[in-house]
Design a protein around this motif. Structure first.
Motif, PDB file in Angstrom:
ATOM      1  N   SER A   1      -2.143 -20.963   0.047  1.00 54.59           N
ATOM      2  CA  SER A   1      -1.492 -19.844  -0.631  1.00 54.59           C
ATOM      3  C   SER A   1      -1.376 -18.677   0.338  1.00 54.59           C
ATOM      4  CB  SER A   1      -2.259 -19.411  -1.882  1.00 54.59           C
ATOM      5  OG  SER A   1      -3.490 -18.835  -1.548  1.00 54.59           O
TER       6      SER A   1
ATOM      7  N   TYR B   1       1.529  -8.331   0.948  1.00 53.91           N
ATOM      8  CA  TYR B   1       1.195  -7.019   0.413  1.00 53.91           C
ATOM      9  C   TYR B   1       1.928  -5.946   1.204  1.00 53.91           C
ATOM     10  CZ  TYR B   1      -2.880  -9.210  -1.819  1.00 53.91           C
ATOM     11  OH  TYR B   1      -3.713 -10.002  -2.567  1.00 53.91           O
TER      12      TYR B   1
ATOM     13  N   GLN C   1       1.267  -1.852   2.135  1.00 53.38           N
ATOM     14  CA  GLN C   1       0.457  -0.637   2.068  1.00 53.38           C
ATOM     15  C   GLN C   1       1.348   0.516   2.479  1.00 53.38           C
ATOM     16  OE1 GLN C   1      -2.847  -0.149   4.822  1.00 53.38           O
ATOM     17  NE2 GLN C   1      -4.057   0.859   3.243  1.00 53.38           N
TER      18      GLN C   1
ATOM     19  N   THR D   1      -2.612   2.348  -1.749  1.00 51.66           N
ATOM     20  CA  THR D   1      -3.373   1.113  -1.623  1.00 51.66           C
ATOM     21  C   THR D   1      -2.418  -0.051  -1.398  1.00 51.66           C
ATOM     22  OG1 THR D   1      -5.090  -0.239  -2.621  1.00 51.66           O
ATOM     23  CG2 THR D   1      -3.383   0.575  -4.086  1.00 51.66           C
ATOM     24  N   PHE D   2      -2.936  -1.244  -1.509  1.00 49.51           N
ATOM     25  CA  PHE D   2      -2.146  -2.431  -1.243  1.00 49.51           C
ATOM     26  C   PHE D   2      -1.438  -2.892  -2.515  1.00 49.51           C
ATOM     27  CE2 PHE D   2      -3.876  -3.004   2.897  1.00 49.51           C
ATOM     28  CZ  PHE D   2      -5.138  -2.454   2.827  1.00 49.51           C
TER      29      PHE D   2
ATOM     30  N   LEU E   1       0.632  -5.803  -4.215  1.00 49.29           N
ATOM     31  CA  LEU E   1       0.969  -7.214  -4.069  1.00 49.29           C
ATOM     32  C   LEU E   1       2.458  -7.374  -4.314  1.00 49.29           C
ATOM     33  CD1 LEU E   1       0.120 -10.179  -3.723  1.00 49.29           C
ATOM     34  CD2 LEU E   1      -0.333 -10.226  -6.188  1.00 49.29           C
TER      35      LEU E   1
ATOM     36  N   LEU F   1       3.147 -13.855  -4.417  1.00 43.91           N
ATOM     37  CA  LEU F   1       2.170 -14.878  -4.080  1.00 43.91           C
ATOM     38  C   LEU F   1       2.890 -16.212  -3.975  1.00 43.91           C
ATOM     39  CD1 LEU F   1      -0.822 -15.684  -3.740  1.00 43.91           C
ATOM     40  CD2 LEU F   1      -0.887 -16.048  -6.208  1.00 43.91           C
TER      41      LEU F   1
ATOM     42  N   LEU G   1       3.012  -0.676   5.830  1.00 40.09           N
ATOM     43  CA  LEU G   1       2.397  -1.783   6.555  1.00 40.09           C
ATOM     44  C   LEU G   1       2.448  -3.015   5.649  1.00 40.09           C
ATOM     45  CD1 LEU G   1       0.699  -2.684   9.046  1.00 40.09           C
ATOM     46  CD2 LEU G   1      -1.331  -2.137   7.677  1.00 40.09           C
TER      47      LEU G   1
ATOM     48  N   LEU H   1       1.359  -6.701   4.921  1.00 37.61           N
ATOM     49  CA  LEU H   1       0.260  -7.585   5.273  1.00 37.61           C
ATOM     50  C   LEU H   1       0.445  -8.953   4.657  1.00 37.61           C
ATOM     51  CD1 LEU H   1      -2.515  -4.993   4.720  1.00 37.61           C
ATOM     52  CD2 LEU H   1      -2.272  -6.239   6.829  1.00 37.61           C
TER      53      LEU H   1
ATOM     54  N   ARG I   1      -4.864 -17.966   2.366  1.00 41.68           N
ATOM     55  CA  ARG I   1      -6.102 -18.574   1.890  1.00 41.68           C
ATOM     56  C   ARG I   1      -5.982 -20.089   1.973  1.00 41.68           C
ATOM     57  NH1 ARG I   1      -7.262 -16.352  -3.379  1.00 41.68           N
ATOM     58  NH2 ARG I   1      -8.577 -14.881  -2.315  1.00 41.68           N
TER      59      ARG I   1
ATOM     60  N   LEU J   1      -9.750 -14.521   1.667  1.00 42.31           N
ATOM     61  CA  LEU J   1      -8.368 -14.238   2.036  1.00 42.31           C
ATOM     62  C   LEU J   1      -8.392 -13.678   3.448  1.00 42.31           C
ATOM     63  CD1 LEU J   1      -5.538 -14.178   0.592  1.00 42.31           C
ATOM     64  CD2 LEU J   1      -5.991 -11.780   0.126  1.00 42.31           C
TER      65      LEU J   1
ATOM     66  N   PHE K   1      -6.486 -11.877   6.441  1.00 45.95           N
ATOM     67  CA  PHE K   1      -5.320 -11.041   6.652  1.00 45.95           C
ATOM     68  C   PHE K   1      -4.862 -11.075   8.104  1.00 45.95           C
ATOM     69  CE2 PHE K   1      -4.376  -8.929   2.783  1.00 45.95           C
ATOM     70  CZ  PHE K   1      -5.561  -8.839   2.087  1.00 45.95           C
ATOM     71  N   GLY K   2      -3.558 -10.986   8.254  1.00 44.85           N
ATOM     72  CA  GLY K   2      -3.012 -10.734   9.575  1.00 44.85           C
ATOM     73  C   GLY K   2      -3.167  -9.258   9.889  1.00 44.85           C
ATOM     74  N   GLU K   3      -2.744  -8.869  11.069  1.00 39.87           N
ATOM     75  CA  GLU K   3      -2.887  -7.486  11.493  1.00 39.87           C
ATOM     76  C   GLU K   3      -1.803  -6.597  10.929  1.00 39.87           C
ATOM     77  OE1 GLU K   3      -5.223  -7.439  15.622  1.00 39.87           O
ATOM     78  OE2 GLU K   3      -3.216  -8.263  15.772  1.00 39.87           O
ATOM     79  N   GLY K   4      -0.835  -7.189  10.275  1.00 37.65           N
ATOM     80  CA  GLY K   4       0.182  -6.404   9.608  1.00 37.65           C
ATOM     81  C   GLY K   4       1.425  -6.180  10.444  1.00 37.65           C
TER      82      GLY K   4
ATOM     83  N   TYR L   1     -13.233  -5.076   1.127  1.00 41.19           N
ATOM     84  CA  TYR L   1     -12.623  -5.021   2.443  1.00 41.19           C
ATOM     85  C   TYR L   1     -12.846  -3.627   3.012  1.00 41.19           C
ATOM     86  CZ  TYR L   1     -10.140  -9.348   1.383  1.00 41.19           C
ATOM     87  OH  TYR L   1      -9.828 -10.649   1.079  1.00 41.19           O
TER      88      TYR L   1
ATOM     89  N   SER M   1      -5.745  -3.470  10.253  1.00 40.30           N
ATOM     90  CA  SER M   1      -5.563  -4.133   8.971  1.00 40.30           C
ATOM     91  C   SER M   1      -6.925  -4.293   8.304  1.00 40.30           C
ATOM     92  CB  SER M   1      -4.882  -5.493   9.165  1.00 40.30           C
ATOM     93  OG  SER M   1      -5.694  -6.343   9.942  1.00 40.30           O
TER      94      SER M   1
END
Lengths: 115, 111
Positions: free
Chosen positions: A32, A36, A38, A43-44, A46, A49, A91, A93, A97, A104, A106-109, B36, B43
């Protein structure tokens, strides 16, 4: 170890143009993938999915027409921001998963700036 | 409707003190609770996580206390260090797939 790479790290685009970002899972199979955003000072949110063998589910205020997503295999996903405008800045992201794990990664965005 | 709420919005503690960050959630079906942390221009990264089968999860100086009945949890950072200064996000997930984030608590640890 499990890693998630995102590309590009940052993009500056003109208002009304589009930007494609990629997400690569390394060391595990991404059953999955969640995208996201930001936004500045927020905040993030979604966006959607994507789960293998299931339809991509978009959250309220986000549509496939605006943020088309591709998840062709267990290691790669991409999302495009079509017709980007100022409110699309932020950003982006990718969170991936693997099967059987709750974590989960995360990539660096991918940071999007719209002029 | 905000599914995950965090408080305080920002917190300043002295080095060596214990920082307490709070989180509450709406949906009782959530079964995964990660925290987190995010440093400026980076990130978010997973710090620590808990599942409802436990009411406490400890990892070094970081401890999650979980109250399933009240749908609340808190993150305690003991012996806070300046390097702990970051924004901390409480998140919840269902079925191990969908993760929803709170609005974050900005922690500043003063030396």
């Amino acid at each position: 170890g499990a890693l998630v790479y995102q590309y590009p790290r940052r993009t500056i685009c003109k208002s009304g143009t589009s930007m494609r970002m990629e997400c690569q899972a390394v060391g595990f199979q991404a059953t999955s993938v969640a995208w996201y955003r930001q936004s500045p000072q927020k905040t993030f949110e979604l966006i959607a999915l994507s789960t293998v063998n299931s339809a991509i589910k978009y959250e309220q205020n986000f549509t496939q027409e605006k943020f088309p997503i591709s998840h062709p295999n267990l290691s790669f996903s991409s999302m495009t921001v079509l017709n980007a405008y100022l409110e699309d800045r932020g950003l982006y992201l990718c969170g991936a998963r693997g099967q059987g794990t709750g974590q989960l990664y995360f990539g660096e965005g991918s940071k999007l700036t719209v002029l | 409707q905000q599914q995950v709420r965090q408080s305080p919005q920002s917190l300043t503690v002295w080095e060596g003190e214990t920082a307490i960050l709070n989180c509450s959630y709406e949906d009782s079906t959530f079964d995964y609770f990660p925290w987190y942390w995010q440093f400026p221009r980076e990130s978010p990264a997973l710090l620590i996580a808990i599942r409802p089968v436990s009411n406490k999860k400890e990892d070094g100086r970081f401890t999650i206390f979980f109250n399933k009945r009240e749908k609340k949890l808190s993150l305690h950072i003991t012996d806070s260090q300046p390097g702990d200064s970051a924004t901390y996000f409480c998140a919840t997930g269902t079925g191990g797939y969908k993760v929803v984030f709170g609005s974050g608590t900005r922690l500043l640890v003063s030396p």
